[in-house]
Design an enzyme around this catalytic site. Structure first.
Site, short mmCIF file in Angstrom:
data_model
loop_
_atom_site.label_atom_id
_atom_site.label_comp_id
_atom_site.label_asym_id
_atom_site.label_seq_id
_atom_site.Cartn_x
_atom_site.Cartn_y
_atom_site.Cartn_z
N GLN A 257 0.65 10.80 7.52
CA GLN A 257 0.60 9.35 7.57
C GLN A 257 0.50 8.69 6.20
O GLN A 257 -0.12 7.66 6.04
CB GLN A 257 -0.51 8.90 8.51
CG GLN A 257 -0.20 9.39 9.93
CD GLN A 257 -1.08 8.84 10.99
OE1 GLN A 257 -2.26 8.66 10.77
NE2 GLN A 257 -0.52 8.55 12.14
N ASN B 92 -8.13 7.86 3.71
CA ASN B 92 -7.48 7.93 5.00
C ASN B 92 -6.05 8.39 4.97
O ASN B 92 -5.28 7.93 4.15
CB ASN B 92 -7.49 6.53 5.64
CG ASN B 92 -8.67 6.39 6.56
OD1 ASN B 92 -8.92 7.28 7.34
ND2 ASN B 92 -9.38 5.29 6.44
N CYS B 93 -5.72 9.25 5.90
CA CYS B 93 -4.31 9.57 6.11
C CYS B 93 -3.84 8.90 7.40
O CYS B 93 -3.07 9.45 8.15
CB CYS B 93 -4.12 11.07 6.18
SG CYS B 93 -4.59 11.90 4.67
N VAL B 94 -4.36 7.70 7.68
CA VAL B 94 -3.93 6.98 8.87
C VAL B 94 -2.62 6.27 8.54
O VAL B 94 -2.22 6.18 7.39
CB VAL B 94 -5.03 5.98 9.30
CG1 VAL B 94 -5.09 4.80 8.38
CG2 VAL B 94 -4.81 5.52 10.74
N LEU C 24 -9.46 14.04 8.05
CA LEU C 24 -8.61 13.28 7.13
C LEU C 24 -8.53 11.80 7.46
O LEU C 24 -7.63 11.12 7.01
CB LEU C 24 -7.19 13.88 7.06
CG LEU C 24 -7.10 15.32 6.54
CD1 LEU C 24 -5.67 15.83 6.67
CD2 LEU C 24 -7.56 15.41 5.10
#
Lengths: 357, 412
Positions: B100, B225-227, B193
């Protein structure tokens, strides 16, 4: 468009406005005439750039009673009398205005829907927002807002033509200006103010008791009634389905890690448990480390086999179905569910274990 | 009293020494390289580049964006002068960690959706040892970006700023008739993550809590964040939280800003319920009339947002919540994963499923090989001519749920 090439329009009316008669002619099957009739004549008078080439007239009862049959007849009449690919092909179909007349509204909307699908022809109708046809057709058919009764005829005609021109020229619809019934489609646009400014402004109005407009009206969610319990688990055929993105390593179907456009069907015949060499998670939105270490954590094939050995259930369906839930729209997920469900039923499956992330 | 001193640049270039003269920022690349490689031996590859507004540049797999800052020694957090480079950022990018990461286009149609198409960006493409776990990889890139932004700020922010803005303590008296409003600020804290950091520590522990907004404007929160790119709150967004700035702007005039309730977005239902109960408990002492509620991420965090709306409404506090939508590429699907009837005042910051066709860019920074795996992209995303078909979801900051953008969404 110059006067030499006017807007060529097909017009649709019920038996009353089309001049066939009143309620006594409400069961009349669809028929077609050259040139304009009734309101179509008025439209042509008001707009010199308009040329109504054909008028379809149908009985209210006839079309509301057996809509599919009547619409197929209308399509046949049009196909037999109009060359949709020739130099004189029509630009637009208009139907109505149907005001508050329910049967008339259904006829207008159903014809619009069929004609745009069958011939790729832009089609517009108009009716009062409370017309029962609105709820059924507004998402698929462009419906102009019309008055309750014939007093609003001229306004309705003007509105339908204006909307039709937008469709012909591929111009964007503007909800605040175009006076049509919203079609349930969400579209992005840029505003003058940032989201933060709009939020504070909306809150101050809400606190002060002033009117404000939410930018997203909450939908009512579907509730799916659960199926009846299995009567005999020990004989049941069970399948595994997951939205947790567990696929054979390498992702052979190239299912997307977000907004999945497909699901995969994978054989698990003779597979006792998922190995980390053979399977992986391709699901975005969570760290797949633990799922990749042991894919059975998301798709519990190992435990299923234990239960099968213990004869807790009858048999295991030899395929599993997998997709990715991350950012996948509800509408698409519903399609996947229906499709997978049909396959499972056809294969004699009685129970499904659904896992997510 | 916190004062933010802003300085703007009109160009950004590499040179022999650090300087900020006549609003032209010069970066001494080798010095920065030596500094970053020296502080973290896990970095195996470091490419330092510049991306300016309007240039034909596409930055791929962006992880975080950070505003360079400098703070005089000896001043406590939330007070004194904090100097920032207002239109300069440090952008970290590199091999994908968690699907993401996102993109920034500096020109063309994509540029209108990201705030970072308008800033002068120092781009760090960071590659790490293959031996690292995903978590170590994320940590290395995150800390390197923050270190670079601080290094840059310290190197050049030594003269008076172009503009100063002061934020008086909230305790100063205001008209008692003004509505008492708090900001409820959830941070994504799902683990795996999807984490945020408060004072450099993982924010999974210790939230919810009441916090002075001055501390937040002084850089208390950083992103890990890997959102999804579109609604990831980057560190830059936390440093420049538009809701806090807007509430301060109207404080004492239209409203009484009483502070921030910093909360979490955990994974488990019981944790969600516990967090909401705690927020409500703290809010009970503030005698609120209204709250603004932001969000980070989508799907699972929809549940946190709806729960908060429901509970605040039950206690008689008016709520407005900011959210993006995932209504499908055609806009016809339901937009949220959870809803509640009390959510009658939503600010929509856009449908992230909208598909865009972005024109080719001459220069590409970051790993092209990972492009089709980004959330929002698909296998056929990259066309032969270099144009890119991608959902809005893939653009950093496009549907920011702190309300930083002017994008909205409506039914047509």
């Amino acid at each position: 468009m110059t006067m030499k090439s006017p807007y060529r329009i097909i017009y649709c009316l019920n038996q009353f406005f089309g001049g066939l008669g009143g309620e006594d002619k409400a069961d009349h099957p669809p028929c077609i005439f050259d040139g304009p009739k009734g309101p179509a004549i008025l439209l042509q008078q008001r707009f010199p750039e308009v040329q109504v080439v054909k008028t379809v007239v149908f009985g209210d009862n006839y079309i509301a009673g057996k809509t599919d049959v009547a619409v197929a007849e209308v399509l046949a009449l049009l196909r037999n009398s109009i060359d949709f690919s020739g130099a004189d092909a029509p630009h637009l179909l208009l139907a109505g205005p149907a005001f508050l007349a329910g049967r008339y509204g259904i006829g207008c909307a159903a014809i619009c829907k069929a004609v745009q699908e069958e011939f790729g022809l832009p089609a517009v109708t108009a009716m009062h927002p409370d017309n029962p046809a609105v709820a059924e057709y507004r998402k698929e058919v462009l419906i102009g807002v019309a008055d309750k009764d014939v007093m609003g005829m001229e306004e309705g005609l003007d509105r339908m033509l204006a909307l039709g021109k937008k469709l012909i020229h591929h111009l964007p619809l503007v909800p605040e200006e175009d006076n049509y019934i919203l079609q349930g489609r969400r579209q992005n646009y840029f505003t003058q103010k940032s989201g933060a400014e709009r939020a504070v402004e909306m809150l101050l109005r809400k606190i002060a008791g002033l009117p404000y407009r939410t930018e997203y009206v909450m939908p009512s969610f579907d509730r799916v009634p659960p199926a009846a319990p299995l009567s005999d688990l020990s004989r049941a055929r069970i399948a595994l389905v997951t939205s947790g993105g567990i696929v054979p390593r390498g992702n052979p179907d190239r299912i997307e890690s977000a907004s999945a456009s497909r699901f995969g069907t994978y054989s698990i015949k003779d597979v006792a448990a998922l190995s980390s060499e053979g399977y992986q998670s391709i699901h975005g939105g969570y760290d797949p480390t633990y799922a990749n270490q042991d894919p059975n954590r998301v798709l519990p094939l190992d435990v299923i086999h234990e239960l099968l050995t213990e004869k807790v259930f009858g048999s295991l369906h030899p395929y599993y179905y997998a997709t990715v839930g991350n950012a996948t729209s509800v509408a698409r997920a519903r399609d996947f569910g229906r499709d997978i469900g049909q396959r499972l039923v056809a294969d004699g499956v009685q129970g499904v274990i659904l896992t997510s992330t | 009293m916190l004062t933010i001193g802003r300085t703007w640049v009109r160009d950004l270039k590499f040179g022999r020494e650090w300087s900020l003269r006549d609003h032209i920022l010069t970066i001494e690349k080798n010095g920065l390289r030596t500094f970053l490689l020296g502080r973290d031996s896990r970095i195996e590859k470091l490419v330092i580049s510049l991306a300016r507004p309007g240039e034909s540049v596409r930055i791929l797999c962006v992880k975080d964006v950070i505003q360079p800052w400098s703070k005089a020694k000896g001043k406590p957090a939330g007070a004194g002068l904090r100097q920032v480079l207002s239109n300069v950022t440090v952008v970290t990018c590199g091999k994908i960690v968690g699907f993401q990461e996102g993109i920034i286009d500096m020109s063309g149609a994509g540029a209108s959706y990201s705030p970072f198409a308008e800033t002068f960006n120092l781009v760090l493409e960071i590659g790490v040892s293959k031996k690292l776990t995903a978590q170590e990889h994320e940590e290395c890139v995150r800390e390197s970006g923050l270190a670079a932004a601080e290094f840059l700020g310290k190197a050049v922010l030594c003269q008076p700023p172009d503009k100063e803005e002061s934020f008086a303590p909230l305790a100063s008296p205001v008209d008692p008739l003004l509505p008492r409003i708090a900001y409820v600020y959830p941070l994504l804290t799902q683990g795996l993550l999807h984490d945020s950091y408060l004072w450099g520590k993982n924010a999974r522990n210790g939230l919810p809590q009441y916090i002075e907004p001055h501390l937040l404007l002084d850089g208390a929160i950083t992103s890990g964040n890997c959102v999804s790119a579109c609604d990831k709150n980057t560190t830059w967004h936390h440093q420049n939280n538009p809701i806090i700035l807007e509430l301060f702007r109207r404080h004492g005039r239209d409203l009484n800003f009483v502070g921030v309730l910093l909360t979490c977005e955990p994974v488990r239902l019981a944790q969600k319920e516990e967090a909401v109960a705690k927020v409500i408990e703290i809010a009970g002492n503030l005698h609120l009339q209204g709250i603004i509620l932001s969000k980070e991420g989508f799907g699972n965090p929809d549940a946190d947002q709806m729960m908060l709306i429901r509970k605040f409404t039950e206690m008689g506090v008016k709520t407005v919540a900011i959210s993006d939508e995932f209504a499908g590429a055609d806009g016809c699907s339901q937009s949220l994963a959870d809803t509640t009837v009390e959510a009658d005042a939503i600010v929509s910051v856009g449908n992230a499923n909208e598909r865009l066709l972005l024109p080719p860019q001459t220069v590409i920074f970051g790993p092209v090989s990972d492009l089709s795996r980004l959330a929002g992209a698909y296998p056929q995303s990259l066309h032969a001519d270099g144009s890119l078909e991608i959902e809005l979801q893939g653009i950093i900051g496009a549907t920011n749920e702190l309300g930083a953008q002017t994008l909205s969404c409506r039914e047509i």
